[in-house]
Design a protein around this motif. Structure first.
Motif, PDB file in Angstrom:
ATOM      1  N   SER A  82      -3.423   3.469   1.161  1.00 22.50           N
ATOM      2  CA  SER A  82      -2.701   3.472  -0.118  1.00 22.50           C
ATOM      3  C   SER A  82      -2.529   2.070  -0.685  1.00 22.50           C
ATOM      4  O   SER A  82      -2.220   1.905  -1.872  1.00 22.50           O
ATOM      5  N   ALA A  83      -2.711   1.055   0.143  1.00 24.12           N
ATOM      6  CA  ALA A  83      -2.546  -0.334  -0.318  1.00 24.12           C
ATOM      7  C   ALA A  83      -3.884  -0.997  -0.651  1.00 24.12           C
ATOM      8  O   ALA A  83      -3.928  -2.176  -0.973  1.00 24.12           O
ATOM      9  N   GLN A  84      -4.985  -0.229  -0.553  1.00 27.59           N
ATOM     10  CA  GLN A  84      -6.287  -0.851  -0.834  1.00 27.59           C
ATOM     11  C   GLN A  84      -6.385  -1.293  -2.298  1.00 27.59           C
ATOM     12  O   GLN A  84      -5.789  -0.701  -3.190  1.00 27.59           O
ATOM     13  N   GLY A  85      -7.205  -2.335  -2.527  1.00 28.21           N
ATOM     14  CA  GLY A  85      -7.287  -2.998  -3.824  1.00 28.21           C
ATOM     15  C   GLY A  85      -6.905  -4.453  -3.606  1.00 28.21           C
ATOM     16  O   GLY A  85      -6.316  -4.791  -2.576  1.00 28.21           O
ATOM     17  N   TYR A  86      -7.245  -5.322  -4.530  1.00 28.21           N
ATOM     18  CA  TYR A  86      -7.053  -6.763  -4.308  1.00 28.21           C
ATOM     19  C   TYR A  86      -5.578  -7.169  -4.208  1.00 28.21           C
ATOM     20  O   TYR A  86      -5.106  -7.598  -3.152  1.00 28.21           O
ATOM     21  N   ASP A  87      -4.827  -6.999  -5.297  1.00 30.15           N
ATOM     22  CA  ASP A  87      -3.421  -7.441  -5.306  1.00 30.15           C
ATOM     23  C   ASP A  87      -2.560  -6.648  -4.336  1.00 30.15           C
ATOM     24  O   ASP A  87      -1.673  -7.206  -3.684  1.00 30.15           O
ATOM     25  N   THR A  88      -2.826  -5.353  -4.258  1.00 32.80           N
ATOM     26  CA  THR A  88      -2.029  -4.493  -3.368  1.00 32.80           C
ATOM     27  C   THR A  88      -2.246  -4.863  -1.902  1.00 32.80           C
ATOM     28  O   THR A  88      -1.320  -4.811  -1.095  1.00 32.80           O
ATOM     29  N   THR A  89      -3.462  -5.264  -1.559  1.00 31.03           N
ATOM     30  CA  THR A  89      -3.738  -5.699  -0.181  1.00 31.03           C
ATOM     31  C   THR A  89      -2.994  -6.993   0.137  1.00 31.03           C
ATOM     32  O   THR A  89      -2.392  -7.135   1.213  1.00 31.03           O
ATOM     33  N   LEU A  90      -3.012  -7.935  -0.805  1.00 32.48           N
ATOM     34  CA  LEU A  90      -2.295  -9.203  -0.586  1.00 32.48           C
ATOM     35  C   LEU A  90      -0.802  -8.937  -0.398  1.00 32.48           C
ATOM     36  O   LEU A  90      -0.155  -9.529   0.473  1.00 32.48           O
ATOM     37  N   ALA A  91      -0.250  -8.005  -1.189  1.00 30.55           N
ATOM     38  CA  ALA A  91       1.171  -7.658  -1.058  1.00 30.55           C
ATOM     39  C   ALA A  91       1.440  -6.960   0.282  1.00 30.55           C
ATOM     40  O   ALA A  91       2.447  -7.236   0.947  1.00 30.55           O
ATOM     41  N   ALA A  92       0.525  -6.072   0.686  1.00 24.74           N
ATOM     42  CA  ALA A  92       0.677  -5.355   1.966  1.00 24.74           C
ATOM     43  C   ALA A  92       0.636  -6.330   3.136  1.00 24.74           C
ATOM     44  O   ALA A  92       1.369  -6.174   4.122  1.00 24.74           O
ATOM     45  N   PHE A  93      -0.216  -7.346   3.019  1.00 24.26           N
ATOM     46  CA  PHE A  93      -0.313  -8.369   4.070  1.00 24.26           C
ATOM     47  C   PHE A  93       1.034  -9.088   4.221  1.00 24.26           C
ATOM     48  O   PHE A  93       1.534  -9.262   5.338  1.00 24.26           O
ATOM     49  N   GLU A  94       1.619  -9.488   3.097  1.00 22.10           N
ATOM     50  CA  GLU A  94       2.908 -10.200   3.144  1.00 22.10           C
ATOM     51  C   GLU A  94       3.978  -9.323   3.780  1.00 22.10           C
ATOM     52  O   GLU A  94       4.802  -9.788   4.566  1.00 22.10           O
ATOM     53  N   GLU A  95       3.952  -8.036   3.449  1.00 20.61           N
ATOM     54  CA  GLU A  95       4.918  -7.084   4.006  1.00 20.61           C
ATOM     55  C   GLU A  95       4.753  -6.978   5.527  1.00 20.61           C
ATOM     56  O   GLU A  95       5.732  -7.017   6.284  1.00 20.61           O
ATOM     57  N   SER A  96       3.500  -6.883   5.978  1.00 25.69           N
ATOM     58  CA  SER A  96       3.227  -6.813   7.427  1.00 25.69           C
ATOM     59  C   SER A  96       3.680  -8.085   8.128  1.00 25.69           C
ATOM     60  O   SER A  96       4.264  -8.033   9.212  1.00 25.69           O
ATOM     61  N   MET A  97       3.415  -9.222   7.523  1.00 26.03           N
ATOM     62  CA  MET A  97       3.785 -10.499   8.140  1.00 26.03           C
ATOM     63  C   MET A  97       5.309 -10.639   8.255  1.00 26.03           C
ATOM     64  O   MET A  97       5.831 -11.176   9.227  1.00 26.03           O
ATOM     65  N   LYS A  98       6.000 -10.138   7.225  1.00 24.46           N
ATOM     66  CA  LYS A  98       7.467 -10.176   7.235  1.00 24.46           C
ATOM     67  C   LYS A  98       7.992  -9.317   8.391  1.00 24.46           C
ATOM     68  O   LYS A  98       8.872  -9.730   9.142  1.00 24.46           O
ATOM     69  N   LYS A  99       7.427  -8.124   8.536  1.00 25.33           N
ATOM     70  CA  LYS A  99       7.861  -7.231   9.611  1.00 25.33           C
ATOM     71  C   LYS A  99       7.537  -7.809  10.984  1.00 25.33           C
ATOM     72  O   LYS A  99       8.333  -7.722  11.914  1.00 25.33           O
ATOM     73  N   LEU A 100       6.350  -8.382  11.113  1.00 25.59           N
ATOM     74  CA  LEU A 100       5.937  -8.963  12.400  1.00 25.59           C
ATOM     75  C   LEU A 100       6.666 -10.280  12.695  1.00 25.59           C
ATOM     76  O   LEU A 100       6.735 -10.702  13.849  1.00 25.59           O
ATOM     77  N   GLY A 101       7.159 -10.919  11.637  1.00 26.64           N
ATOM     78  CA  GLY A 101       7.852 -12.201  11.803  1.00 26.64           C
ATOM     79  C   GLY A 101       6.914 -13.320  12.223  1.00 26.64           C
ATOM     80  O   GLY A 101       7.285 -14.222  12.965  1.00 26.64           O
ATOM     81  N   LEU A 102       5.672 -13.259  11.731  1.00 25.62           N
ATOM     82  CA  LEU A 102       4.656 -14.250  12.131  1.00 25.62           C
ATOM     83  C   LEU A 102       4.276 -15.166  10.978  1.00 25.62           C
ATOM     84  O   LEU A 102       4.346 -14.784   9.811  1.00 25.62           O
ATOM     85  N   GLU A 103       3.829 -16.355  11.340  1.00 26.77           N
ATOM     86  CA  GLU A 103       3.355 -17.331  10.343  1.00 26.77           C
ATOM     87  C   GLU A 103       1.889 -17.093   9.995  1.00 26.77           C
ATOM     88  O   GLU A 103       1.445 -17.380   8.897  1.00 26.77           O
TER      89      GLU A 103
END
Length: 278
Positions: A82-103
């Motif tokens: 559901s997050a596929q696409g350019y901008d949506t993927t970049l946003a999904a990545f940020e969301e995953s990184m926030k949840k994982l707490g990783l740099e």
């Protein structure tokens, strides 16, 4: 492949462990935190999750609470359909990184090609950007069949480093394995134990007895000897340890052939051409 920390070198020079823990269907909270901690304590360096698994926060918590330096770990997550696409993927990545707490992330994958929505090339452009920006050490795909992969290879700047597919003795995926090898793409197995569907197989029982190993250990060893990275799931500490106890024996060429000949092109997961869940 001498031990649990042994790595394969991806085509961009990044070292990826041959063996890791998958956390598909592992419950968020205590269950995932405990299984990831048990794996790290047992010497695992690689943990594989995904946005759709709903347990990235627990994985992040376990990493933060472990005594292993972040740079010694190899963490994978995936962008959902559901997050596929350019901008949506970049946003999904940020969301995953926030949840994982990783740099930074070690490996980011497109979870499914979802040919019906035909956005994976656009999604790949976002992964290329994350890679070029140094947010991710390696990028790849998951569940890509030969035609999806060929299409992507014809339309990318950065070649995928990994393709994670369903792979076990009943589904040996020889075509995609060959194409990946030709292009320097590392094949990785999900559901390597066919969700327990192989434990009554007579051929495997016989081979396991011969080596004094469990059927699971024989299958996981077969993965490694076919040069496929493998990430079995378990939530039981002793099973997590047992799964990794596969570096003290080697299957003969004859036994490797017997296991490979169990192939029936049988899937436990969706066919990537038909998978259109959003």
């Amino acid at each position: 492949m001498k031990n649990l920390q042994s790595t394969t070198t991806l085509h961009n020079g990044v070292e990826m462990p041959w063996f890791g823990l998958g956390v598909f269907k592992v419950k968020e909270g205590t269950e995932v935190v405990n299984s990831v901690k048990a794996a790290i304590e047992a010497g695992y360096k690689s943990i594989d999750t995904a946005a759709i698994y709903g347990n990235e926060e627990g994985v992040g918590k376990a990493i933060a609470e472990s005594n292993v330096p972040r740079e010694e770990l190899f963490i994978t997550t995936k962008v959902w359909n559901s997050a596929q696409g350019y901008d949506t993927t970049l946003a999904a990545f940020e969301e995953s990184m926030k949840k994982l707490g990783l740099e930074y992330l070690d490996l980011y994958l497109i979870h499914w090609p979802v040919p019906q929505q035909n956005k994976y090339k656009e999604t790949w452009k976002a992964l290329e950007k994350l890679y070029k920006d140094g947010r991710v050490r390696a990028i790849g795909v998951s569940n890509f069949k030969e035609h999806h992969l060929k299409d992507l290879l014809d339309n990318c700047e950065v070649k995928p480093m990994v393709n994670q597919v369903e792979y076990h003795p009943r589904l040996t995926q020889t075509g995609i394995h060959k194409l990946c090898k030709q292009n320097g793409i590392q094949l990785e197995a999900w559901s390597p134990l066919m969700q327990g569907g192989l434990f009554e197989e007579p051929t495997l029982k016989e081979i396991a007895q011969k080596y004094g190993k469990s059927i699971a250990q024989v299958i996981l060893r077969w993965d490694l000897q076919t040069e496929v990275v493998t990430i079995p799931k378990s939530i039981t500490p002793h099973r997590i340890q047992e799964n990794a106890d596969i570096f003290d024996f080697e299957l003969s060429a004859d036994d490797m052939e017997k296991i490979s000949s169990l192939n029936q092109n049988q899937r436990v997961g969706s066919d990537p051409d038909e998978m259109n869940k959003f």
